[in-house]
Design a protein around this motif. Structure first.
Motif, short mmCIF file in Angstrom:
data_model
loop_
_atom_site.label_atom_id
_atom_site.label_comp_id
_atom_site.label_asym_id
_atom_site.label_seq_id
_atom_site.Cartn_x
_atom_site.Cartn_y
_atom_site.Cartn_z
N ASP A 118 -4.02 3.28 8.63
CA ASP A 118 -2.61 3.42 8.24
C ASP A 118 -2.46 4.39 7.06
O ASP A 118 -1.50 5.17 7.01
CB ASP A 118 -2.01 2.06 7.86
N LEU A 119 -3.41 4.32 6.12
CA LEU A 119 -3.36 5.26 4.99
C LEU A 119 -3.49 6.70 5.48
O LEU A 119 -2.82 7.61 4.99
CB LEU A 119 -4.49 4.95 4.00
N ARG A 120 -4.35 6.89 6.48
CA ARG A 120 -4.52 8.26 6.98
C ARG A 120 -3.25 8.73 7.69
O ARG A 120 -2.86 9.90 7.56
CB ARG A 120 -5.76 8.35 7.89
N ILE A 147 -9.00 8.39 -2.34
CA ILE A 147 -8.26 7.13 -2.36
C ILE A 147 -9.26 6.00 -2.17
O ILE A 147 -10.22 6.14 -1.40
CB ILE A 147 -7.19 7.09 -1.24
N HIS A 165 -7.12 1.47 6.33
CA HIS A 165 -7.57 2.86 6.17
C HIS A 165 -6.90 3.77 7.18
O HIS A 165 -6.50 4.89 6.85
CB HIS A 165 -9.10 2.94 6.32
N ILE A 168 -11.29 8.23 1.97
CA ILE A 168 -10.75 6.91 1.64
C ILE A 168 -11.91 5.93 1.55
O ILE A 168 -12.53 5.58 2.56
CB ILE A 168 -9.70 6.43 2.67
N TYR A 174 -9.23 2.03 -1.09
CA TYR A 174 -8.51 0.82 -0.69
C TYR A 174 -9.32 -0.38 -1.16
O TYR A 174 -10.44 -0.60 -0.71
CB TYR A 174 -8.30 0.75 0.83
N ILE A 184 0.84 -1.20 0.00
CA ILE A 184 0.00 0.00 0.00
C ILE A 184 0.89 1.26 0.00
O ILE A 184 0.64 2.22 -0.73
CB ILE A 184 -0.92 0.03 1.25
N ARG A 185 1.93 1.23 0.81
CA ARG A 185 2.82 2.40 0.92
C ARG A 185 3.51 2.67 -0.43
O ARG A 185 3.59 3.81 -0.87
CB ARG A 185 3.87 2.15 2.02
N LEU A 216 -0.31 7.77 6.85
CA LEU A 216 0.60 8.03 5.73
C LEU A 216 0.34 9.43 5.15
O LEU A 216 1.28 10.18 4.83
CB LEU A 216 0.32 6.97 4.65
N PHE A 248 0.91 4.07 -2.82
CA PHE A 248 0.59 5.44 -2.40
C PHE A 248 1.70 6.38 -2.86
O PHE A 248 1.44 7.40 -3.50
CB PHE A 248 0.44 5.47 -0.87
#
Ligand code: PGA
Length: 251
Positions: free
Chosen positions: A188-190, A163, A186, A207, A165, A142-143, A192, A146
């Motif tokens: 973790d994405l936030r 975004i 989600h 997201i 996921y 994911i990272r 990031l 992204f």
């Protein structure tokens, strides 16, 4: 507060008559002010679906876009052409384009920049394969997606990006991620977003979750604090199912 956003990805399904009929049914839904809704038909039906939707609250999106403005790019469609037929959104980097067509983060990134420059809101998809999840690589994948797909966007541009996921193993399989599995990614994405930009950007970017979202699981998924809507494939082809998912997003 982030406004939930539910988008239907029709993929390569339906014919012209069915597309227009479904869009007409959806245009009757009372979407209200608390949720954004879009449908993304095959590009060849964008124009007639746009007409069928009229000035209603359901907006139009494309399933892809090319990054050049015009010229000798046989088979491709520019952001301006999509805007011209009424598109507001464009799905970019969907897993089927990554894994079936072979799109790279570098190409997706060019498309994101072009879509934004052309006034479209990109819905940028990220998600891991089953073997990557099983190998404990989910957040690494994911990272990387992204960082690669969203490279060189300043904060103002990032705030216009949505975004999605979409764990690849959950797409079209009926095997939905549990609300906890989805929320973990989600959130973790936030983080990031906060580390790459700032808290304001992190709190404003929506997201979506995608992958076997159905009327019977939408409520639990959408109740998660970092899940801001859904990108819906199969269930967006049935007006009643899609309407039920929109309703779940309003709760
Ligand atoms: P699905 O597709 O809802 O049919 O799993 C989701 C997507 O690919 O966006």
């Amino acid at each position: 507060m982030r406004k939930p956003f539910v988008a239907g990805n029709w993929k390569m399904n339906l014919n012209k008559a069915n597309s227009v009929a479904l869009a007409s049914q959806l245009s009757d839904i009372d979407v209200g002010e608390t949720v954004d809704v879009a449908i993304c038909p095959p590009s060849v039906y964008l124009d007639c679906v746009s007409t069928a939707l009229g000035d209603g609250q359901v907006r139009l999106g494309a399933q892809d876009v090319y990054y050049q403005e015009k010229g000798a790019f046989t088979g491709e469609i520019s952001p301006a052409m999509l805007a011209d037929v009424g598109c507001r959104y464009a799905i970019l980097g969907h897993s089927e384009r990554r894994h079936v067509i072979g799109e790279t983060d570098e190409l997706i990134n060019k498309k994101v920049h072009a879509a934004l420059a052309g006034g479209l809101i990109p819905i940028v998809c990220v998600g891991e394969l089953l073997e990557q999840r099983e190998a404990g690589q989910t957040m690494d994948v994911i990272r990387a997606q992204f960082t690669g797909s969203l490279a060189n966007l300043d904060a103002a541009k990032m705030e216009n990006v949505v975004i999605a996921y979409e764990p690849v193993w959950a797409i079209g399989t009926g095997q939905v991620a549990s609300p906890e599995q989805a929320e973990e990614v989600h959130s973790d994405l936030r983080k990031l977003l906060e580390n790459s930009y700032n808290q304001e950007v992190a709190q404003s970017v929506r997201i979506q979750y995608g992958g076997s979202v159905k009327p019977d699981n939408a409520l639990d998924l959408l109740a998660q604090p970092n899940i801001d809507g859904a990108l819906v494939g199969g269930a967006s082809l049935k007006a009643d199912d899609f309407a039920a998912i929109i309703k779940a997003a309003k709760v």
